[in-house]
Scaffold this active site. Structure first.
Site, mmCIF file in Angstrom:
data_model
loop_
_atom_site.group_PDB
_atom_site.id
_atom_site.type_symbol
_atom_site.label_atom_id
_atom_site.label_comp_id
_atom_site.label_asym_id
_atom_site.label_seq_id
_atom_site.Cartn_x
_atom_site.Cartn_y
_atom_site.Cartn_z
ATOM 1 N N GLU A 78 0.882 -1.206 -0.125
ATOM 2 C CA GLU A 78 0.087 0.018 0.214
ATOM 3 C C GLU A 78 0.808 1.222 0.033
ATOM 4 O OE1 GLU A 78 -3.009 -0.295 -0.690
ATOM 5 O OE2 GLU A 78 -3.405 -2.419 -0.072
ATOM 6 N N ARG A 88 -17.918 -0.991 5.442
ATOM 7 C CA ARG A 88 -18.856 -1.796 4.646
ATOM 8 C C ARG A 88 -19.568 -2.778 5.486
ATOM 9 N NH1 ARG A 88 -18.557 -6.356 1.852
ATOM 10 N NH2 ARG A 88 -16.523 -6.514 1.852
ATOM 11 N N CYS A 141 -8.077 -1.667 8.093
ATOM 12 C CA CYS A 141 -6.561 -1.856 7.746
ATOM 13 C C CYS A 141 -6.251 -0.401 7.240
ATOM 14 C CB CYS A 141 -6.409 -2.590 6.378
ATOM 15 S SG CYS A 141 -6.596 -4.511 6.729
ATOM 16 N N HIS A 164 -1.155 -5.722 2.095
ATOM 17 C CA HIS A 164 -2.372 -6.594 2.241
ATOM 18 C C HIS A 164 -2.016 -7.808 1.367
ATOM 19 C CE1 HIS A 164 -5.612 -3.182 2.768
ATOM 20 N NE2 HIS A 164 -6.066 -4.317 3.400
HETATM 21 N N1 PCA Z 1 -8.244 -6.616 6.726
HETATM 22 C C1 PCA Z 1 -9.290 -5.677 6.799
HETATM 23 C C2 PCA Z 1 -9.203 -5.425 8.064
HETATM 24 C C3 PCA Z 1 -8.542 -6.630 8.832
HETATM 25 C C4 PCA Z 1 -7.610 -7.186 7.746
HETATM 26 O O1 PCA Z 1 -7.077 -7.906 8.058
HETATM 27 C C5 PCA Z 1 -9.178 -4.498 6.010
HETATM 28 O O2 PCA Z 1 -8.500 -4.529 4.746
HETATM 29 O O3 PCA Z 1 -9.429 -3.485 6.170
#
Ligand code: PCA
Length: 213
Positions: A78, A88, A141, A164
């Site tokens: 990111e 959501r 996140c 991610h």
């Molecule tokens: N993914 C979520 C929150 C916790 C996670 O592992 C997100 O992409 O916001």
């Protein structure tokens, strides 16, 4: 050098979160850096508070928060976190903020303080799929990434960012055919490659990795 790596607990009805499962399996040392692993809750309030507490407790040189991006085909490094919560689904505390700033009067956005392009190339060089991403979403996140980058404004020597990861293969049961996933061991190895690149590169690569969408 100390690296704090966090992974979230399961959310949204999943029984595992591949982010923390992979973080747990990382070696204790990568490229000479000590790896400190922590689980944080998928909660707007507790998750952000816990990560700040861990930064103060562990005094790391580098922070990498890791989360699940269900549906992603590979890792996503990111680049940007925004000052917005728009959930959501409820978080693990039942909170579902809509159009709320994460930090009142905070900067609209922060860029990751990591060599994101070198990390993408580092993961790809080990044979795993990985892309640079320009949105971490508007859920927990993004909230954690934004909060960490806001916090390290007061600790300019700390480098920080977010990755991610896709579903682990074991999560595919009951999901639509064709949903992408990676074996947990591969997610772990790819994450280790991203950390290695972050530790070893103080400045980023100067190569085009932009998008038109
Ligand atoms: N993914 C979520 C929150 C916790 C996670 O592992 C997100 O992409 O916001």
């Amino acid at each position: 050098m100390k690296v704090l790596v966090t992974g979230f607990d399961p959310f949204g009805g999943e029984s595992i979160n591949p982010a923390y499962e992979a973080v747990k399996m990382l070696p204790d040392e990568i490229a000479g850096a000590q790896i400190i692993k922590r689980e944080i809750p998928t909660s707007f309030t507790r998750g952000t508070a816990e990560v700040v507490r861990q930064i103060e407790l562990c005094q790391p040189d580098l922070v990498l928060n890791v989360g699940q991006a269900g549906g992603a085909a590979g890792l996503r490094v990111e680049r940007v976190a925004i000052n917005l919560a728009d959930a959501r689904i409820p978080d693990n505390d039942g909170a579902q903020p809509v159009d709320e700033p994460l930090v009142q009067d905070g900067a609209p956005a922060y860029f990751a303080k990591l060599p994101v392009k070198a990390m993408v190339r580092g993961v790809q060089a080990k044979g795993y799929p990985c892309q640079l991403s320009y949105t971490a979403g508007t859920y927990v996140c993004n909230a954690v990434m934004y909060t960490v980058l806001h916090t390290v404004q007061s600790y300019p020597h700390i480098r920080a960012g977010f990755v991610h990861v896709p579903y682990a293969t074991s999560q595919l049961e009951g999901k639509a055919a064709g949903t992408p996933a990676m074996p947990l061991a591969d997610i772990t190895a790819a994450l280790a490659a991203a950390i290695e690149a972050a530790v070893q590169n103080k400045t980023d690569l100067k190569e085009q990795m932009g998008r038109l969408d």
